[in-house]
Structure formats: C-alpha cells, structure tokens
Design an enzyme around this catalytic site. Sequence first.
Site, PDB file in Angstrom:
ATOM      1  N   ARG A  19      29.004  43.459 -25.254  1.00  0.00           N
ATOM      2  CA  ARG A  19      29.598  42.605 -24.395  1.00  0.00           C
ATOM      3  C   ARG A  19      31.017  43.017 -24.261  1.00  0.00           C
ATOM      4  O   ARG A  19      31.710  43.330 -25.370  1.00  0.00           O
ATOM      5  CB  ARG A  19      29.677  41.368 -24.950  1.00  0.00           C
ATOM      6  CG  ARG A  19      30.638  40.502 -24.248  1.00  0.00           C
ATOM      7  CD  ARG A  19      30.606  38.908 -24.575  1.00  0.00           C
ATOM      8  NE  ARG A  19      29.332  38.378 -23.814  1.00  0.00           N
ATOM      9  CZ  ARG A  19      28.912  37.081 -23.796  1.00  0.00           C
ATOM     10  NH1 ARG A  19      29.777  36.209 -24.331  1.00  0.00           N
ATOM     11  NH2 ARG A  19      27.872  36.845 -23.051  1.00  0.00           N
ATOM     12  N   CYS A  78      24.879  28.612 -16.869  1.00  0.00           N
ATOM     13  CA  CYS A  78      24.724  29.835 -17.970  1.00  0.00           C
ATOM     14  C   CYS A  78      25.339  29.348 -19.135  1.00  0.00           C
ATOM     15  O   CYS A  78      24.905  29.619 -20.218  1.00  0.00           O
ATOM     16  CB  CYS A  78      25.466  31.123 -17.392  1.00  0.00           C
ATOM     17  SG  CYS A  78      27.165  31.124 -17.242  1.00  0.00           S
ATOM     18  N   ASP A 110      29.080  28.311 -12.406  1.00  0.00           N
ATOM     19  CA  ASP A 110      29.284  28.988 -13.664  1.00  0.00           C
ATOM     20  C   ASP A 110      31.111  28.618 -14.021  1.00  0.00           C
ATOM     21  O   ASP A 110      31.599  27.988 -12.707  1.00  0.00           O
ATOM     22  CB  ASP A 110      29.208  30.509 -13.734  1.00  0.00           C
ATOM     23  CG  ASP A 110      29.889  31.253 -14.928  1.00  0.00           C
ATOM     24  OD1 ASP A 110      30.115  30.736 -15.959  1.00  0.00           O
ATOM     25  OD2 ASP A 110      29.811  32.518 -14.760  1.00  0.00           O
ATOM     26  N   GLN A 156      21.461  37.348 -18.671  1.00  0.00           N
ATOM     27  CA  GLN A 156      21.423  35.892 -18.274  1.00  0.00           C
ATOM     28  C   GLN A 156      20.633  35.771 -17.231  1.00  0.00           C
ATOM     29  O   GLN A 156      19.848  34.801 -17.023  1.00  0.00           O
ATOM     30  CB  GLN A 156      22.729  35.612 -17.868  1.00  0.00           C
ATOM     31  CG  GLN A 156      23.045  34.173 -17.619  1.00  0.00           C
ATOM     32  CD  GLN A 156      22.760  33.197 -18.440  1.00  0.00           C
ATOM     33  OE1 GLN A 156      23.454  33.237 -19.673  1.00  0.00           O
ATOM     34  NE2 GLN A 156      21.721  32.288 -18.445  1.00  0.00           N
ATOM     35  N   ARG A 201      17.080  32.603 -22.980  1.00  0.00           N
ATOM     36  CA  ARG A 201      18.114  33.768 -23.406  1.00  0.00           C
ATOM     37  C   ARG A 201      17.202  34.562 -24.404  1.00  0.00           C
ATOM     38  O   ARG A 201      16.914  35.906 -24.557  1.00  0.00           O
ATOM     39  CB  ARG A 201      19.474  33.531 -23.791  1.00  0.00           C
ATOM     40  CG  ARG A 201      20.248  33.130 -22.728  1.00  0.00           C
ATOM     41  CD  ARG A 201      20.541  34.142 -21.857  1.00  0.00           C
ATOM     42  NE  ARG A 201      21.406  35.400 -22.288  1.00  0.00           N
ATOM     43  CZ  ARG A 201      22.546  35.663 -22.608  1.00  0.00           C
ATOM     44  NH1 ARG A 201      23.273  34.558 -22.360  1.00  0.00           N
ATOM     45  NH2 ARG A 201      22.833  36.620 -23.059  1.00  0.00           N
ATOM     46  N   HIS A 219      26.158  40.250 -15.625  1.00  0.00           N
ATOM     47  CA  HIS A 219      25.301  39.696 -16.842  1.00  0.00           C
ATOM     48  C   HIS A 219      23.808  39.439 -16.834  1.00  0.00           C
ATOM     49  O   HIS A 219      23.225  38.466 -16.462  1.00  0.00           O
ATOM     50  CB  HIS A 219      26.012  38.336 -16.998  1.00  0.00           C
ATOM     51  CG  HIS A 219      25.750  37.478 -18.391  1.00  0.00           C
ATOM     52  ND1 HIS A 219      25.214  38.209 -19.245  1.00  0.00           N
ATOM     53  CD2 HIS A 219      25.995  36.497 -18.755  1.00  0.00           C
ATOM     54  CE1 HIS A 219      25.296  37.502 -20.373  1.00  0.00           C
ATOM     55  NE2 HIS A 219      25.879  36.183 -20.099  1.00  0.00           N
TER      56      HIS A 219
HETATM   57  N1  NVA Z   1      31.361  34.277 -15.979  1.00  0.00           N
HETATM   58  C1  NVA Z   1      31.369  34.014 -17.337  1.00  0.00           C
HETATM   59  C2  NVA Z   1      30.177  34.003 -17.873  1.00  0.00           C
HETATM   60  C3  NVA Z   1      30.198  33.460 -19.669  1.00  0.00           C
HETATM   61  C4  NVA Z   1      28.779  33.679 -20.091  1.00  0.00           C
HETATM   62  C5  NVA Z   1      32.431  34.866 -18.330  1.00  0.00           C
HETATM   63  O1  NVA Z   1      32.386  36.166 -17.886  1.00  0.00           O
HETATM   64  O2  NVA Z   1      33.346  34.419 -18.957  1.00  0.00           O
HETATM   65  N1   CP Z   2      25.673  32.147 -21.249  1.00  0.00           N
HETATM   66  C1   CP Z   2      26.444  33.238 -22.127  1.00  0.00           C
HETATM   67  O1   CP Z   2      26.369  34.496 -22.076  1.00  0.00           O
HETATM   68  O2   CP Z   2      26.949  32.566 -23.292  1.00  0.00           O
HETATM   69  P1   CP Z   2      27.807  33.261 -24.360  1.00  0.00           P
HETATM   70  O3   CP Z   2      29.041  33.576 -23.553  1.00  0.00           O
HETATM   71  O4   CP Z   2      28.036  32.019 -25.300  1.00  0.00           O
HETATM   72  O5   CP Z   2      27.077  34.380 -24.979  1.00  0.00           O
END
Ligand code: NVA
Ligand code: CP
Length: 289
Positions: free
Chosen positions: A85, A247, A207, A115, A275, A112
């Site tokens: 990540r 998400c 989101d 997801q 997930r 992502h």
């Molecule tokens: N768009 C959000 C998704 C979190 C799962 C982010 O990147 O923070």
């Molecule tokens: N939806 C998602 O990726 O959640 P987290 O940021 O908690 O991993």
Amino acid sequence: MIDRAEEFRKDREALRRRAPFAGRTLAMLFQKPSLRTRVSFETGMTLMGGHAIYLGPEQSRLGERESVEDFARVLCRYASMIMARVFGHDIVEGLARHSDVPVINGLSDFEHPCQILADLQTIRARLGGLAGVTLAFIGDGNNVAHSLLLGGALVGMNVVVACPKGFEPAAGVLRDATELGRASGASVRVVHDPLEGAAGADVLYTDVWASMGQEGEAAERREKFKGFQINERLVAAASKRAIILHCLPAHYGEEIDYAASRLPCSAIFDQAENRMHAQNALMAMLMGV
Ligand code: NVA
Ligand code: CP
C-alpha cells in the site's frame, strides 16, 4: 476469481482444513494506514495456513533507508508474495519490476484493485450478475473510481462517475475503460450532477472526498463536494433494486448519510468481509493452489 471467492466465503472450514498456504509468507508493506486491507490479508493468510508480516512506514522508509529495487530484491528471497500500500503508483510498479514473486497492489494513489474484486463479488451476490448492471460512483474521480471504471468495464458493467468539475478520473483511465467497454458492451460516462449520475443506477457507490495523502485539502474539498453524497434523495432516484456500496472508511455526513448506510439495501459490511475472500482467491490463483 469471483467464483472461487464465493466458494471460499461459503466454506471457511474447508480452507482451514486444507491449509493451501502452509509454509508460505506474505510480506505486507504499508506507507499509509489501513484497517480492512491489513486485517483481511493477514487473517486470510492465517486461515489458509500461511503467515503474513506487517512492515509499516517505519520499517520500510522506501527511497530513504532502502531503495525500492533493493527492498523488492530482498523481500522476494524470503516471501512467497508481496502486498504493498503506497503513495506513488510507480512504487508498486517498481516493486513488481524487481521482484521474482507476485506483487499485489493494496492501494496506490492511482488504483485500488483488490477493493474492486471484493466489490464485484458483492454486486454479483446481491444482484445476481454483473453484465448490464449500472454503477454510479458519486464523488472524487480517485483511485477507487479508477479501479471501478477498469474492473467494471471489463465485466460489462456501465459505470457513471458523478464528480464536481475538476475532480474527474484520469483521462487515460477513461480511455482504457471505454476501450474495455467496447469489447464487453459496457458504457463509461462522467457527469457533474449527483442526481443525474444516480438516476436509474443499480449500484450507488461512494468514497471519501479527501483520500489518504490529501488531508491538507480536506476543508477545500468539503466545500467543492457538497451535494455529492449518497442519501435518501439519491436512493429514491436509483433503480428499485439498487444497492449501496462504500469501500470504507466512511465520513458520515460527508460522502454518505449515516441513515442511508444502514438501509437494508446497503452492502457495505458484506463488501468489507469480501475483501478477505476475494484476496484469498487472488492469492490462490497467484500461488497456483
Ligand atoms: N480513496 C481512499 C480509499 C481508502 C480505502 C484513499 O485513498 O484514501
Ligand atoms: N477499503 C480499504 O482499503 O480500507 P483500509 O484503508 O482500512 O484498508
């Protein structure tokens, strides 16, 4: 993969007994916080008889303590798979380029995909299919929107993104999704009115308005995104069978109204559970088990 994920969801015991990942380790690199991604990958590995190692920002400090290349070259000498990540998408691509084992994108600023695997599993389970389903994404043309456009168009779903002007998905993603849609029969559209986006949609998806790394823009975005919220008004405009997805994490009162998130048509917690199943199916495919 979705068939497999459903099979895994229905019989966790079978996976526990079979332990297909016995002796295998997943190295998990996090430059950003996480609840679902970290816990679903880690519990997934445990369930399948394997092990996961968490490497947080302190251990990684990519590009500072260690180069992306060396990080990948070292990790793949120990681990069977790497999940990352990251901020820049180039980092996950760099890891993949220099790793001899599979590298999974656990979210980058650009995409992502894990997801979306869970989302497709959830939509199929609730609506009975994917091709021809219309999904309206309400909010920022961000990483999740990008992956929904690509994943949705791939399986024949019509994807509409309703976002404020200036927050559209990347032009290259829209182009690629349109191209994928040509093969699958799906359409891709961007509109700037949330109600227009939601009209007749089978899936209402949203989101956060400010993603991880955009905390400094949160106040400004709160102004610009006003109205881009899933609430009863949007649910009333959607199709009768519409489901709600998010998400998570959610900012209630911003991109989604709390009451709407708890309606029977909301599948947000199934989505979170999936997930793990979707990723287990992905890892089983990557490991050939
Ligand atoms: N768009 C959000 C998704 C979190 C799962 C982010 O990147 O923070
Ligand atoms: N939806 C998602 O990726 O959640 P987290 O940021 O908690 O991993």
